[in-house]
Design an enzyme around this catalytic site. Structure first.
Site, PDB file in Angstrom:
ATOM      1  N   ASP A  15       0.861  -1.187   0.000  1.00 36.13           N
ATOM      2  CA  ASP A  15       0.000   0.000   0.000  1.00 36.13           C
ATOM      3  C   ASP A  15       0.899   1.238   0.000  1.00 36.13           C
ATOM      4  O   ASP A  15       2.113   1.147   0.216  1.00 36.13           O
ATOM      5  CB  ASP A  15      -0.908   0.009   1.247  1.00 36.13           C
ATOM      6  CG  ASP A  15      -1.827   1.228   1.281  1.00 36.13           C
ATOM      7  OD1 ASP A  15      -2.449   1.528   0.241  1.00 36.13           O
ATOM      8  OD2 ASP A  15      -1.913   1.904   2.331  1.00 36.13           O
ATOM      9  N   SER A  16       0.273   2.397  -0.201  1.00 30.94           N
ATOM     10  CA  SER A  16       1.028   3.651  -0.128  1.00 30.94           C
ATOM     11  C   SER A  16       1.487   3.939   1.303  1.00 30.94           C
ATOM     12  O   SER A  16       2.434   4.692   1.503  1.00 30.94           O
ATOM     13  CB  SER A  16       0.136   4.799  -0.603  1.00 30.94           C
ATOM     14  OG  SER A  16      -1.021   4.879   0.215  1.00 30.94           O
ATOM     15  N   CYS A  78      -4.233  -1.691  -1.982  1.00 28.89           N
ATOM     16  CA  CYS A  78      -4.406  -0.264  -2.228  1.00 28.89           C
ATOM     17  C   CYS A  78      -5.322  -0.133  -3.441  1.00 28.89           C
ATOM     18  O   CYS A  78      -4.979  -0.628  -4.520  1.00 28.89           O
ATOM     19  CB  CYS A  78      -3.028   0.339  -2.519  1.00 28.89           C
ATOM     20  SG  CYS A  78      -3.079   2.070  -3.023  1.00 28.89           S
ATOM     21  N   GLU A 157      -2.712   8.584   8.228  1.00 30.35           N
ATOM     22  CA  GLU A 157      -1.268   8.327   8.287  1.00 30.35           C
ATOM     23  C   GLU A 157      -0.663   8.919   9.565  1.00 30.35           C
ATOM     24  O   GLU A 157       0.250   8.360  10.155  1.00 30.35           O
ATOM     25  CB  GLU A 157      -0.555   8.945   7.074  1.00 30.35           C
ATOM     26  CG  GLU A 157      -0.695   8.146   5.796  1.00 30.35           C
ATOM     27  CD  GLU A 157       0.044   6.810   5.818  1.00 30.35           C
ATOM     28  OE1 GLU A 157       1.209   6.769   6.257  1.00 30.35           O
ATOM     29  OE2 GLU A 157      -0.559   5.793   5.403  1.00 30.35           O
ATOM     30  N   CYS A 189     -11.084   2.729  -0.263  1.00 27.70           N
ATOM     31  CA  CYS A 189      -9.699   3.124   0.011  1.00 27.70           C
ATOM     32  C   CYS A 189      -9.337   2.368   1.274  1.00 27.70           C
ATOM     33  O   CYS A 189     -10.081   2.414   2.266  1.00 27.70           O
ATOM     34  CB  CYS A 189      -9.587   4.627   0.242  1.00 27.70           C
ATOM     35  SG  CYS A 189      -7.977   5.119   0.901  1.00 27.70           S
ATOM     36  N   HIS A 191      -7.283   2.801   3.572  1.00 23.23           N
ATOM     37  CA  HIS A 191      -7.053   3.552   4.809  1.00 23.23           C
ATOM     38  C   HIS A 191      -8.346   3.703   5.632  1.00 23.23           C
ATOM     39  O   HIS A 191      -8.294   3.816   6.857  1.00 23.23           O
ATOM     40  CB  HIS A 191      -6.535   4.964   4.490  1.00 23.23           C
ATOM     41  CG  HIS A 191      -5.073   5.033   4.198  1.00 23.23           C
ATOM     42  ND1 HIS A 191      -4.516   4.573   3.029  1.00 23.23           N
ATOM     43  CD2 HIS A 191      -4.031   5.513   4.931  1.00 23.23           C
ATOM     44  CE1 HIS A 191      -3.212   4.784   3.050  1.00 23.23           C
ATOM     45  NE2 HIS A 191      -2.890   5.354   4.197  1.00 23.23           N
TER      46      HIS A 191
HETATM   47  N1  DGL Z   1      -4.868   3.170   0.687  1.00 22.67           N
HETATM   48  C1  DGL Z   1      -4.921   3.586  -0.654  1.00 22.67           C
HETATM   49  C2  DGL Z   1      -6.165   3.191  -1.391  1.00 22.67           C
HETATM   50  O1  DGL Z   1      -6.724   2.183  -1.080  1.00 22.67           O
HETATM   51  C3  DGL Z   1      -4.225   4.831  -1.071  1.00 22.67           C
HETATM   52  C4  DGL Z   1      -4.562   6.111  -0.407  1.00 22.67           C
HETATM   53  C5  DGL Z   1      -3.588   7.178  -0.820  1.00 22.67           C
HETATM   54  O2  DGL Z   1      -2.380   6.965  -0.681  1.00 22.67           O
HETATM   55  O3  DGL Z   1      -4.048   8.221  -1.293  1.00 22.67           O
HETATM   56  O4  DGL Z   1      -6.593   3.839  -2.306  1.00 22.67           O
END
Ligand code: DGL
Length: 281
Positions: A15-16, A78, A157, A189, A191
Protein backbone atom coordinates in the site's frame (compact mmCIF):
# COMPACT_ATOMS: atom_id res chain seq x y z
CA UNK A 1 11.83 -24.34 -7.74
CA UNK A 2 9.25 -26.91 -6.68
CA UNK A 3 5.76 -26.00 -5.48
CA UNK A 4 6.61 -27.27 -1.97
CA UNK A 5 9.57 -24.88 -1.76
CA UNK A 6 7.43 -21.95 -2.86
CA UNK A 7 4.68 -22.67 -0.29
CA UNK A 8 6.92 -21.34 2.47
CA UNK A 9 7.63 -18.08 0.64
CA UNK A 10 5.93 -14.96 2.00
CA UNK A 11 2.77 -13.23 0.87
CA UNK A 12 3.60 -9.64 -0.09
CA UNK A 13 1.16 -6.86 0.82
CA UNK A 14 1.54 -3.38 -0.68
CA UNK A 15 0.00 0.00 0.00
CA UNK A 16 1.03 3.65 -0.13
CA UNK A 17 1.13 3.68 3.67
CA UNK A 18 -0.72 2.23 6.63
CA UNK A 19 -3.98 1.59 4.73
CA UNK A 20 -2.98 -1.88 3.59
CA UNK A 21 -2.72 -2.85 7.25
CA UNK A 22 -6.53 -3.09 7.20
CA UNK A 23 -6.13 -5.79 4.56
CA UNK A 24 -3.18 -7.38 6.37
CA UNK A 25 -5.36 -7.66 9.49
CA UNK A 26 -7.96 -9.66 7.53
CA UNK A 27 -5.23 -11.75 5.88
CA UNK A 28 -3.68 -12.62 9.26
CA UNK A 29 -7.09 -13.78 10.49
CA UNK A 30 -7.75 -15.82 7.37
CA UNK A 31 -4.23 -17.19 6.86
CA UNK A 32 -2.42 -17.23 10.23
CA UNK A 33 0.20 -19.81 9.20
CA UNK A 34 1.44 -17.85 6.24
CA UNK A 35 4.57 -15.68 6.26
CA UNK A 36 3.91 -12.03 5.40
CA UNK A 37 5.96 -9.15 4.08
CA UNK A 38 4.26 -5.73 4.19
CA UNK A 39 5.48 -2.65 2.34
CA UNK A 40 4.10 0.86 2.83
CA UNK A 41 5.45 3.43 0.37
CA UNK A 42 5.33 6.19 2.95
CA UNK A 43 7.90 8.32 1.10
CA UNK A 44 5.22 8.79 -1.56
CA UNK A 45 1.96 8.70 0.39
CA UNK A 46 -0.70 9.84 -0.51
CA UNK A 47 -1.08 8.10 -3.86
CA UNK A 48 -4.61 9.41 -4.45
CA UNK A 49 -3.75 12.42 -6.65
CA UNK A 50 -0.84 10.87 -8.54
CA UNK A 51 -0.96 10.26 -12.28
CA UNK A 52 -1.57 6.88 -13.84
CA UNK A 53 1.97 6.91 -15.19
CA UNK A 54 3.53 7.66 -11.82
CA UNK A 55 1.43 5.02 -10.05
CA UNK A 56 2.41 2.37 -12.60
CA UNK A 57 6.11 3.18 -12.23
CA UNK A 58 5.89 2.99 -8.44
CA UNK A 59 3.92 -0.28 -8.48
CA UNK A 60 6.31 -1.80 -11.01
CA UNK A 61 9.36 -0.99 -8.87
CA UNK A 62 7.64 -2.31 -5.75
CA UNK A 63 6.83 -5.51 -7.64
CA UNK A 64 10.49 -5.86 -8.62
CA UNK A 65 11.47 -5.47 -4.97
CA UNK A 66 8.94 -8.15 -3.93
CA UNK A 67 10.08 -10.55 -6.64
CA UNK A 68 13.69 -10.13 -5.41
CA UNK A 69 12.41 -11.11 -1.93
CA UNK A 70 10.96 -14.29 -3.48
CA UNK A 71 7.36 -13.69 -2.53
CA UNK A 72 4.78 -16.19 -3.80
CA UNK A 73 1.87 -13.79 -4.28
CA UNK A 74 1.46 -10.01 -4.25
CA UNK A 75 -1.63 -8.46 -2.69
CA UNK A 76 -2.04 -4.88 -3.89
CA UNK A 77 -3.81 -3.69 -0.74
CA UNK A 78 -4.41 -0.26 -2.23
CA UNK A 79 -7.40 0.65 -4.38
CA UNK A 80 -5.49 3.48 -6.04
CA UNK A 81 -2.53 1.31 -7.11
CA UNK A 82 -4.86 -1.53 -8.11
CA UNK A 83 -6.93 0.80 -10.29
CA UNK A 84 -3.87 2.26 -11.97
CA UNK A 85 -1.52 -0.68 -12.24
CA UNK A 86 -2.98 -4.14 -11.62
CA UNK A 87 -3.83 -4.89 -15.25
CA UNK A 88 -0.46 -3.55 -16.38
CA UNK A 89 1.47 -5.57 -13.76
CA UNK A 90 -0.31 -8.77 -14.80
CA UNK A 91 0.72 -8.08 -18.40
CA UNK A 92 4.39 -7.43 -17.69
CA UNK A 93 4.77 -10.13 -15.00
CA UNK A 94 2.63 -12.96 -16.40
CA UNK A 95 4.23 -15.55 -14.08
CA UNK A 96 3.61 -13.55 -10.92
CA UNK A 97 0.34 -14.11 -9.05
CA UNK A 98 -1.45 -10.90 -7.98
CA UNK A 99 -4.59 -10.10 -5.99
CA UNK A 100 -5.92 -6.54 -6.10
CA UNK A 101 -8.62 -4.36 -4.65
CA UNK A 102 -11.88 -3.68 -6.46
CA UNK A 103 -14.42 -1.13 -5.14
CA UNK A 104 -17.14 -3.21 -3.41
CA UNK A 105 -19.96 -1.74 -5.47
CA UNK A 106 -21.42 -5.18 -6.17
CA UNK A 107 -22.32 -6.11 -2.55
CA UNK A 108 -23.53 -2.56 -1.96
CA UNK A 109 -25.80 -2.66 -5.01
CA UNK A 110 -27.14 -6.04 -3.87
CA UNK A 111 -28.02 -4.88 -0.39
CA UNK A 112 -29.30 -1.33 -0.90
CA UNK A 113 -33.03 -0.78 -0.32
CA UNK A 114 -33.01 2.90 -1.26
CA UNK A 115 -31.08 2.17 -4.49
CA UNK A 116 -28.62 4.82 -3.38
CA UNK A 117 -25.04 3.93 -2.54
CA UNK A 118 -22.13 6.03 -1.29
CA UNK A 119 -18.55 5.40 -2.38
CA UNK A 120 -15.52 6.83 -0.57
CA UNK A 121 -12.33 6.57 -2.63
CA UNK A 122 -9.35 8.60 -3.84
CA UNK A 123 -9.61 10.76 -7.01
CA UNK A 124 -7.37 8.33 -8.93
CA UNK A 125 -9.60 5.37 -8.05
CA UNK A 126 -12.78 7.22 -9.01
CA UNK A 127 -11.32 8.35 -12.36
CA UNK A 128 -9.99 4.91 -13.27
CA UNK A 129 -11.30 2.34 -15.75
CA UNK A 130 -11.70 -0.32 -13.06
CA UNK A 131 -14.20 1.75 -11.09
CA UNK A 132 -16.13 2.68 -14.24
CA UNK A 133 -16.36 -0.97 -15.23
CA UNK A 134 -17.49 -2.10 -11.75
CA UNK A 135 -20.23 0.56 -11.75
CA UNK A 136 -21.31 -0.38 -15.25
CA UNK A 137 -21.41 -4.11 -14.49
CA UNK A 138 -22.98 -4.11 -11.04
CA UNK A 139 -24.78 -0.85 -10.34
CA UNK A 140 -27.52 -0.71 -12.95
CA UNK A 141 -30.51 1.10 -11.42
CA UNK A 142 -28.47 2.30 -8.45
CA UNK A 143 -27.62 5.94 -7.91
CA UNK A 144 -24.05 6.47 -6.73
CA UNK A 145 -22.81 9.34 -4.56
CA UNK A 146 -19.06 9.72 -4.35
CA UNK A 147 -16.60 11.53 -2.14
CA UNK A 148 -12.80 11.65 -2.19
CA UNK A 149 -12.63 12.70 1.49
CA UNK A 150 -9.81 15.22 0.82
CA UNK A 151 -7.11 15.04 3.48
CA UNK A 152 -8.43 11.90 5.17
CA UNK A 153 -5.55 9.62 4.11
CA UNK A 154 -3.04 12.14 5.52
CA UNK A 155 -4.92 12.32 8.85
CA UNK A 156 -4.99 8.52 9.13
CA UNK A 157 -1.27 8.33 8.29
CA UNK A 158 -0.68 10.74 11.20
CA UNK A 159 -2.75 8.50 13.46
CA UNK A 160 -5.37 11.19 13.84
CA UNK A 161 -8.42 8.93 13.79
CA UNK A 162 -10.83 10.97 15.85
CA UNK A 163 -9.50 14.52 15.93
CA UNK A 164 -11.54 17.51 14.84
CA UNK A 165 -10.10 17.64 11.29
CA UNK A 166 -10.86 13.97 10.69
CA UNK A 167 -14.43 14.27 11.93
CA UNK A 168 -14.96 17.40 9.81
CA UNK A 169 -13.72 15.58 6.65
CA UNK A 170 -16.07 12.68 7.41
CA UNK A 171 -19.05 14.96 8.00
CA UNK A 172 -18.34 16.86 4.75
CA UNK A 173 -18.27 13.56 2.86
CA UNK A 174 -21.12 11.72 4.54
CA UNK A 175 -23.73 14.32 5.48
CA UNK A 176 -24.71 15.18 1.87
CA UNK A 177 -24.99 11.52 0.82
CA UNK A 178 -27.03 10.65 3.90
CA UNK A 179 -29.37 13.52 3.10
CA UNK A 180 -29.78 12.00 -0.37
CA UNK A 181 -30.74 8.69 1.26
CA UNK A 182 -27.78 6.35 0.76
CA UNK A 183 -28.14 3.23 2.91
CA UNK A 184 -24.89 1.53 1.97
CA UNK A 185 -21.39 3.04 2.04
CA UNK A 186 -18.45 1.44 0.26
CA UNK A 187 -14.97 2.03 1.64
CA UNK A 188 -12.93 1.95 -1.57
CA UNK A 189 -9.70 3.12 0.01
CA UNK A 190 -7.90 0.76 2.36
CA UNK A 191 -7.05 3.55 4.81
CA UNK A 192 -10.71 4.22 5.58
CA UNK A 193 -11.60 1.08 7.61
CA UNK A 194 -9.50 2.57 10.42
CA UNK A 195 -12.16 5.25 10.90
CA UNK A 196 -15.17 2.89 10.75
CA UNK A 197 -16.14 3.73 14.37
CA UNK A 198 -16.13 7.45 13.50
CA UNK A 199 -18.08 6.80 10.28
CA UNK A 200 -20.63 4.68 12.14
CA UNK A 201 -21.03 7.37 14.75
CA UNK A 202 -22.11 9.80 12.01
CA UNK A 203 -24.14 7.30 10.00
CA UNK A 204 -25.97 5.66 12.90
CA UNK A 205 -28.51 3.13 11.66
CA UNK A 206 -29.14 4.98 8.40
CA UNK A 207 -26.54 3.04 6.40
CA UNK A 208 -24.22 0.04 6.56
CA UNK A 209 -20.52 0.39 5.91
CA UNK A 210 -18.74 -2.08 3.65
CA UNK A 211 -15.08 -2.91 4.31
CA UNK A 212 -13.86 -5.22 1.52
CA UNK A 213 -10.82 -6.53 3.44
CA UNK A 214 -12.34 -9.86 4.58
CA UNK A 215 -13.46 -10.61 1.01
CA UNK A 216 -9.96 -9.82 -0.30
CA UNK A 217 -8.44 -12.15 2.32
CA UNK A 218 -10.82 -14.96 1.28
CA UNK A 219 -9.96 -14.31 -2.36
CA UNK A 220 -6.23 -14.51 -1.54
CA UNK A 221 -6.77 -17.87 0.20
CA UNK A 222 -8.73 -19.15 -2.82
CA UNK A 223 -6.01 -18.10 -5.27
CA UNK A 224 -3.26 -19.67 -3.13
CA UNK A 225 -5.24 -22.89 -3.00
CA UNK A 226 -5.82 -22.82 -6.74
CA UNK A 227 -2.04 -22.53 -7.36
CA UNK A 228 -1.26 -25.09 -4.62
CA UNK A 229 0.69 -22.42 -2.80
CA UNK A 230 -0.93 -22.57 0.66
CA UNK A 231 1.70 -22.97 3.38
CA UNK A 232 1.24 -26.36 5.10
CA UNK A 233 2.97 -25.24 8.32
CA UNK A 234 0.79 -25.04 11.45
CA UNK A 235 2.83 -22.55 13.44
CA UNK A 236 2.22 -18.80 13.29
CA UNK A 237 4.12 -17.41 10.32
CA UNK A 238 6.64 -14.57 10.25
CA UNK A 239 5.60 -10.95 9.70
CA UNK A 240 8.05 -8.38 8.33
CA UNK A 241 7.26 -4.70 7.82
CA UNK A 242 9.01 -2.45 5.30
CA UNK A 243 8.60 1.26 4.68
CA UNK A 244 10.18 3.91 2.49
CA UNK A 245 9.35 6.30 5.34
CA UNK A 246 10.15 6.07 9.03
CA UNK A 247 10.43 2.55 10.46
CA UNK A 248 9.58 3.47 14.05
CA UNK A 249 6.44 5.27 12.86
CA UNK A 250 5.18 2.30 10.82
CA UNK A 251 6.01 -0.06 13.67
CA UNK A 252 4.03 2.08 16.12
CA UNK A 253 1.06 2.36 13.76
CA UNK A 254 1.01 -1.38 13.01
CA UNK A 255 0.82 -2.09 16.71
CA UNK A 256 -1.81 0.58 17.34
CA UNK A 257 -4.01 -0.13 14.33
CA UNK A 258 -3.93 -3.92 14.10
CA UNK A 259 -2.06 -5.07 17.21
CA UNK A 260 0.91 -6.31 15.17
CA UNK A 261 4.27 -6.20 16.90
CA UNK A 262 7.00 -6.45 14.32
CA UNK A 263 10.21 -4.63 13.43
CA UNK A 264 9.94 -2.29 10.45
CA UNK A 265 12.83 -2.16 7.99
CA UNK A 266 13.54 1.05 6.14
CA UNK A 267 13.99 1.22 2.38
CA UNK A 268 15.07 4.09 0.15
CA UNK A 269 14.06 4.97 -3.35
CA UNK A 270 17.26 5.16 -5.38
CA UNK A 271 17.07 5.78 -9.16
CA UNK A 272 13.57 4.34 -9.23
CA UNK A 273 14.49 1.26 -7.23
CA UNK A 274 13.89 0.25 -3.63
CA UNK A 275 17.04 -0.55 -1.70
CA UNK A 276 17.80 -1.19 1.96
CA UNK A 277 18.41 2.17 3.67
CA UNK A 278 21.58 0.99 5.40
CA UNK A 279 23.17 -0.16 2.19
CA UNK A 280 23.20 3.44 0.87
CA UNK A 281 26.05 4.30 3.21
N1 DGL B 1 -4.87 3.17 0.69
C1 DGL B 1 -4.92 3.59 -0.65
C2 DGL B 1 -6.16 3.19 -1.39
O1 DGL B 1 -6.72 2.18 -1.08
C3 DGL B 1 -4.23 4.83 -1.07
C4 DGL B 1 -4.56 6.11 -0.41
C5 DGL B 1 -3.59 7.18 -0.82
O2 DGL B 1 -2.38 6.97 -0.68
O3 DGL B 1 -4.05 8.22 -1.29
O4 DGL B 1 -6.59 3.84 -2.31
Amino acid sequence: MTKQERQNDPIAVYDSGVGGLSVLRALLEQLPYENFLYFGDQANVPYGDRSLHELRDLAESVTQFFIAQKVKIIVIACNTASAAALKYLREIYPDQVFVGMEPAVKPAAEQTHTHKVGVLATPSTLHGELYASVVERFAAGVEIFQSTCPGLVAQIEKGNLDGEETLQILHDALDPMLTEGVDSIVLACTHFPFVIPQIEEIVGDRATVIDPAPAIARQTARVLKQYELLNPQTLAGSRALYTSGNGADLQGMAERLIGLKSTAHELDWHNGQLISRNSVW
